[in-house]
Design an enzyme around this catalytic site. Structure first.
Site, PDB file in Angstrom:
ATOM      1  N   HIS A 150       0.852  -1.204   0.000  1.00  0.00           N
ATOM      2  CA  HIS A 150       0.000   0.000   0.000  1.00  0.00           C
ATOM      3  C   HIS A 150       0.884   1.249   0.000  1.00  0.00           C
ATOM      4  CE1 HIS A 150      -3.858  -1.955   1.840  1.00  0.00           C
ATOM      5  NE2 HIS A 150      -3.441  -2.571   0.755  1.00  0.00           N
TER       6      HIS A 150
ATOM      7  N   TYR B 230      -8.737   5.129   8.138  1.00  0.00           N
ATOM      8  CA  TYR B 230      -8.760   5.502   9.558  1.00  0.00           C
ATOM      9  C   TYR B 230      -9.825   6.578   9.705  1.00  0.00           C
ATOM     10  CZ  TYR B 230      -4.261   3.160  10.392  1.00  0.00           C
ATOM     11  OH  TYR B 230      -3.259   2.224  10.524  1.00  0.00           O
TER      12      TYR B 230
ATOM     13  N   PRO C 199      -2.720   0.145  19.286  1.00  0.00           N
ATOM     14  CA  PRO C 199      -2.503  -0.343  17.926  1.00  0.00           C
ATOM     15  C   PRO C 199      -2.722   0.688  16.813  1.00  0.00           C
ATOM     16  CG  PRO C 199      -4.528  -1.271  18.846  1.00  0.00           C
ATOM     17  CD  PRO C 199      -3.861  -0.527  19.948  1.00  0.00           C
TER      18      PRO C 199
ATOM     19  N   LYS D 199       2.421  -0.071  15.180  1.00  0.00           N
ATOM     20  CA  LYS D 199       3.861  -0.086  15.459  1.00  0.00           C
ATOM     21  C   LYS D 199       4.358  -1.301  16.246  1.00  0.00           C
ATOM     22  CE  LYS D 199       5.171   3.385  13.315  1.00  0.00           C
ATOM     23  NZ  LYS D 199       5.293   2.828  11.998  1.00  0.00           N
TER      24      LYS D 199
ATOM     25  N   TYR E 297       4.679   6.579  10.000  1.00  0.00           N
ATOM     26  CA  TYR E 297       3.855   5.405   9.697  1.00  0.00           C
ATOM     27  C   TYR E 297       4.653   4.380   8.894  1.00  0.00           C
ATOM     28  CZ  TYR E 297      -0.542   2.985   8.588  1.00  0.00           C
ATOM     29  OH  TYR E 297      -1.553   2.066   8.486  1.00  0.00           O
TER      30      TYR E 297
HETATM   31  P1  FAD Z   1       4.093 -11.757  21.589  1.00  0.00           P
HETATM   32  O1  FAD Z   1       3.559 -11.848  20.207  1.00  0.00           O
HETATM   33  O2  FAD Z   1       3.142 -11.464  22.705  1.00  0.00           O
HETATM   34  O3  FAD Z   1       4.856 -13.129  21.879  1.00  0.00           O
HETATM   35  C1  FAD Z   1       5.280 -13.497  23.190  1.00  0.00           C
HETATM   36  C2  FAD Z   1       5.262 -15.014  23.290  1.00  0.00           C
HETATM   37  O4  FAD Z   1       5.769 -15.401  24.570  1.00  0.00           O
HETATM   38  C3  FAD Z   1       3.862 -15.574  23.190  1.00  0.00           C
HETATM   39  O5  FAD Z   1       3.837 -16.597  22.204  1.00  0.00           O
HETATM   40  C4  FAD Z   1       3.583 -16.105  24.592  1.00  0.00           C
HETATM   41  O6  FAD Z   1       2.708 -17.230  24.589  1.00  0.00           O
HETATM   42  C5  FAD Z   1       4.981 -16.461  25.079  1.00  0.00           C
HETATM   43  N1  FAD Z   1       5.128 -16.497  26.531  1.00  0.00           N
HETATM   44  C6  FAD Z   1       4.592 -15.653  27.453  1.00  0.00           C
HETATM   45  N2  FAD Z   1       4.956 -16.018  28.689  1.00  0.00           N
HETATM   46  C7  FAD Z   1       5.753 -17.109  28.551  1.00  0.00           C
HETATM   47  C8  FAD Z   1       6.422 -17.936  29.494  1.00  0.00           C
HETATM   48  N3  FAD Z   1       6.342 -17.691  30.816  1.00  0.00           N
HETATM   49  N4  FAD Z   1       7.141 -18.983  29.037  1.00  0.00           N
HETATM   50  C9  FAD Z   1       7.226 -19.225  27.686  1.00  0.00           C
HETATM   51  N5  FAD Z   1       6.599 -18.461  26.766  1.00  0.00           N
HETATM   52  C10 FAD Z   1       5.884 -17.411  27.198  1.00  0.00           C
HETATM   53  N6  FAD Z   1       1.635  -4.261  15.622  1.00  0.00           N
HETATM   54  C11 FAD Z   1       2.029  -3.777  14.401  1.00  0.00           C
HETATM   55  O7  FAD Z   1       3.236  -3.530  14.213  1.00  0.00           O
HETATM   56  N7  FAD Z   1       1.152  -3.556  13.360  1.00  0.00           N
HETATM   57  C12 FAD Z   1      -0.183  -3.784  13.523  1.00  0.00           C
HETATM   58  O8  FAD Z   1      -0.933  -3.665  12.566  1.00  0.00           O
HETATM   59  C13 FAD Z   1      -0.656  -4.244  14.823  1.00  0.00           C
HETATM   60  N8  FAD Z   1      -1.963  -4.491  15.028  1.00  0.00           N
HETATM   61  C14 FAD Z   1      -2.338  -5.068  16.212  1.00  0.00           C
HETATM   62  C15 FAD Z   1      -3.668  -5.353  16.389  1.00  0.00           C
HETATM   63  C16 FAD Z   1      -4.115  -5.968  17.567  1.00  0.00           C
HETATM   64  C17 FAD Z   1      -5.572  -6.271  17.728  1.00  0.00           C
HETATM   65  C18 FAD Z   1      -3.159  -6.303  18.602  1.00  0.00           C
HETATM   66  C19 FAD Z   1      -3.603  -6.998  19.881  1.00  0.00           C
HETATM   67  C20 FAD Z   1      -1.826  -6.004  18.437  1.00  0.00           C
HETATM   68  C21 FAD Z   1      -1.403  -5.394  17.260  1.00  0.00           C
HETATM   69  N9  FAD Z   1      -0.063  -5.086  17.056  1.00  0.00           N
HETATM   70  C22 FAD Z   1       0.320  -4.513  15.858  1.00  0.00           C
HETATM   71  C23 FAD Z   1       0.941  -5.412  18.095  1.00  0.00           C
HETATM   72  C24 FAD Z   1       1.692  -6.728  17.832  1.00  0.00           C
HETATM   73  O9  FAD Z   1       0.794  -7.780  17.578  1.00  0.00           O
HETATM   74  C25 FAD Z   1       2.620  -7.072  19.028  1.00  0.00           C
HETATM   75  O10 FAD Z   1       3.389  -5.937  19.313  1.00  0.00           O
HETATM   76  C26 FAD Z   1       3.525  -8.290  18.739  1.00  0.00           C
HETATM   77  O11 FAD Z   1       2.799  -9.493  18.864  1.00  0.00           O
HETATM   78  C27 FAD Z   1       4.730  -8.343  19.702  1.00  0.00           C
HETATM   79  O12 FAD Z   1       5.481  -9.503  19.460  1.00  0.00           O
HETATM   80  P2  FAD Z   1       6.321 -10.195  20.624  1.00  0.00           P
HETATM   81  O13 FAD Z   1       6.992 -11.369  19.992  1.00  0.00           O
HETATM   82  O14 FAD Z   1       7.113  -9.177  21.326  1.00  0.00           O
HETATM   83  O15 FAD Z   1       5.236 -10.670  21.691  1.00  0.00           O
HETATM   84  C1  DHB Z   2      -3.894  -3.242  11.295  1.00  0.00           C
HETATM   85  C2  DHB Z   2      -3.964  -2.955  12.646  1.00  0.00           C
HETATM   86  C3  DHB Z   2      -3.688  -1.679  13.058  1.00  0.00           C
HETATM   87  O1  DHB Z   2      -3.733  -1.375  14.359  1.00  0.00           O
HETATM   88  C4  DHB Z   2      -3.354  -0.676  12.167  1.00  0.00           C
HETATM   89  O2  DHB Z   2      -3.126   0.582  12.602  1.00  0.00           O
HETATM   90  C5  DHB Z   2      -3.260  -0.979  10.823  1.00  0.00           C
HETATM   91  C6  DHB Z   2      -3.534  -2.277  10.398  1.00  0.00           C
HETATM   92  C7  DHB Z   2      -4.220  -4.608  10.832  1.00  0.00           C
HETATM   93  O3  DHB Z   2      -4.551  -5.458  11.678  1.00  0.00           O
HETATM   94  O4  DHB Z   2      -4.193  -4.841   9.608  1.00  0.00           O
END
Ligand code: FAD
Ligand code: DHB
Length: 398
Positions: free
Chosen positions: A76, A206, A297, A301, A389
């Site tokens: 995009h 948005y 979200p 980021k 962004y």
């Molecule tokens: P996580 O994905 O949380 O992974 C951590 C892992 O550790 C998990 O698998 C968990 O089960 C495991 N764990 C926890 N405790 C333990 C333990 N004690 N022992 C062993 N394992 C453990 N970000 C973006 O950049 N763009 C987006 O569009 C965006 N949209 C989002 C939309 C939603 C609805 C949500 C909820 C989040 C969004 N995010 C977005 C944020 C993004 O999903 C997170 O920042 C990302 O998952 C972070 O990755 P991580 O690996 O740090 O943590």
């Molecule tokens: C998505 C989620 C977001 O929070 C955002 O700002 C843009 C895209 C997504 O899930 O595609």
């Protein structure tokens, strides 16, 4: 009985951060063990992010993870910003000299990473319990866990990476009093849905509406993803399919454009929070991703920051463990926090500009509209949004 072993880097969490770290370290010849308390199927199905910055896409390509992303991801070149019933396009390529973003779901990145790690013979232990990190004062910290069959393990490591998300154990294992937390909880949440219907838009919308924020994004040409601002204490059971679609339609429709609906296959409520823990390191325990910081979200980021953290961490650990040079490991927390606070500001700004604050007076609401009008009318303001962004900090991997 405890089974003892050793590795160079013990990684807690098989989310995007832990898995990419293990992949990058392997490219530099550093061994790691990843432990994860959920099943592989759960990790691969957890619906979360979808939007990748240009630098994240380039990094994934450089490290051999780009094949499926390049064939299935949707590139995009901008977004729509909507308010007061008007829809305006921001053209990122024009504003930033060619930068773009890609829609490719976190579920797919996690699947690609797990497949690549297992194909390379990596150790990933799913469904572990009672994870602990210890001996943090020493140069050889230990990672303990119980595997799915009930056997207790103790892995002696040269370093441990806490990639265990916001509810993990690593942040709280740092010495009491060391970690400072800066936090903001927002007075609203999002309902997120996946629906089997082609997106009604070519790029993300948005929308600030007087009833609340709405976002139209997508996963594939056949699957739409949409989000809706709801009260912070809202319960999903109060939202029938009809209510979700009618609220989305109210907030997103503009003259001459209609929202197509379809079967909802997934729904969840996400609270909105900013959270930054510092420092992100204690001796040989390093935090990365959601374990150290959370952003609301709205600016997309969180995933990008998590992947940027582990890119820096992989370089720092390689210098420390392969070359005996501690400088990058010593700088890891400060350099990461610079990037984290930039994204924290951007996410807070997008969130506060686009949501209806239930406690705001007419002054606050009018300020939001004045700011939105400035963003769509000033090239300087639009560029600020576009460069944040699409990703302000370059990711370095060679
Ligand atoms: P996580 O994905 O949380 O992974 C951590 C892992 O550790 C998990 O698998 C968990 O089960 C495991 N764990 C926890 N405790 C333990 C333990 N004690 N022992 C062993 N394992 C453990 N970000 C973006 O950049 N763009 C987006 O569009 C965006 N949209 C989002 C939309 C939603 C609805 C949500 C909820 C989040 C969004 N995010 C977005 C944020 C993004 O999903 C997170 O920042 C990302 O998952 C972070 O990755 P991580 O690996 O740090 O943590
Ligand atoms: C998505 C989620 C977001 O929070 C955002 O700002 C843009 C895209 C997504 O899930 O595609």
């Amino acid at each position: 009985m405890t089974v003892r072993s050793r590795t160079q880097v013990g990684i807690v969490g098989a989310g995007p951060a832990g898995l990419l770290l293990s992949h990058l370290l392997a490219l530099r010849g550093i061994d790691s063990v990843v432990v994860e308390n959920r099943s592989r199927a759960y990790c691969e199905a957890r619906q979360r992010a979808g939007l990748l910055e240009a630098g994240t896409v380039e990094l994934l390509r450089t490290v051999g993870l780009g094949d499926r992303m390049d064939s299935e991801g949707l590139e995009h070149g901008g977004i729509y910003l909507q308010f007061e019933g008007e829809r305006h396009h921001l053209d990122f390529r024009d504003l930033t000299g060619g930068r773009w973003v890609t829609i490719y779901a976190q579920t797919e990145i996690v699947k690609d990473l797990i497949q690549a790690r297992l194909a390379a013979g990596a150790a990933i232990e799913f469904e572990v319990s009672d994870t602990e990190v210890g001996a943090l004062e020493a140069d050889q910290p230990v990672l303990r866990y119980t595997d799915a069959a009930g056997t207790r393990h103790e892995v002696t490591c040269d370093a441990i990476a806490g990639c265990d998300g916001f509810h993990g154990i690593c942040r709280d294992s740092m010495p009491a009093g060391l970690v400072q937390v800066a936090e903001r909880v927002y007075p609203y949440a999002w309902i997120g849905i996946l629906a089997s219907v082609p997106p009604s838009t070519d790029e993300l919308i948005y929308a600030r509406h007087e009833d609340g924020f709405a976002l139209h994004t997508m996963r594939t040409p056949q699957v739409s993803r949409l989000y809706l601002q709801v009260p912070a204490d809202e319960q999903i059971k109060n939202w029938t399919d009809e209510r979700i679609w009618s609220e989305l339609r109210r907030r997103l429709t503009v003259p001459g454009w209609e929202l197509e609906d379809g079967p909802i296959t997934e729904r969840a409520i996400t609270p909105m929070r900013s959270f930054v823990a510092s420092p992100m390191r204690y001796r040989r325990l390093f935090l990365a991703g959601d374990a150290a910081h959370i952003v609301p979200p709205t600016g997309a980021k969180g995933l990008n920051l998590a992947l940027a953290d582990v890119t820096a961490l992989a370089r720092a650990l390689t210098s420390l463990l392969a070359d005996g040079r501690p400088e990058a490991a010593d700088a890891y927390s400060d350099t990461s926090l610079g990037r984290v606070w930039r994204a924290t500001h951007f996410s807070w700004w997008m969130t506060s500009m686009l949501h209806v604050d239930p406690h705001a007076d007419p002054f606050g609401a009018t300020l939001q509209l004045a700011q939105l009008r400035y963003v769509i009318s000033s090239r300087a303001a639009a560029t600020t949004l576009a460069e944040n962004y699409t990703g302000y900090f370059p990711l370095a991997w060679d």
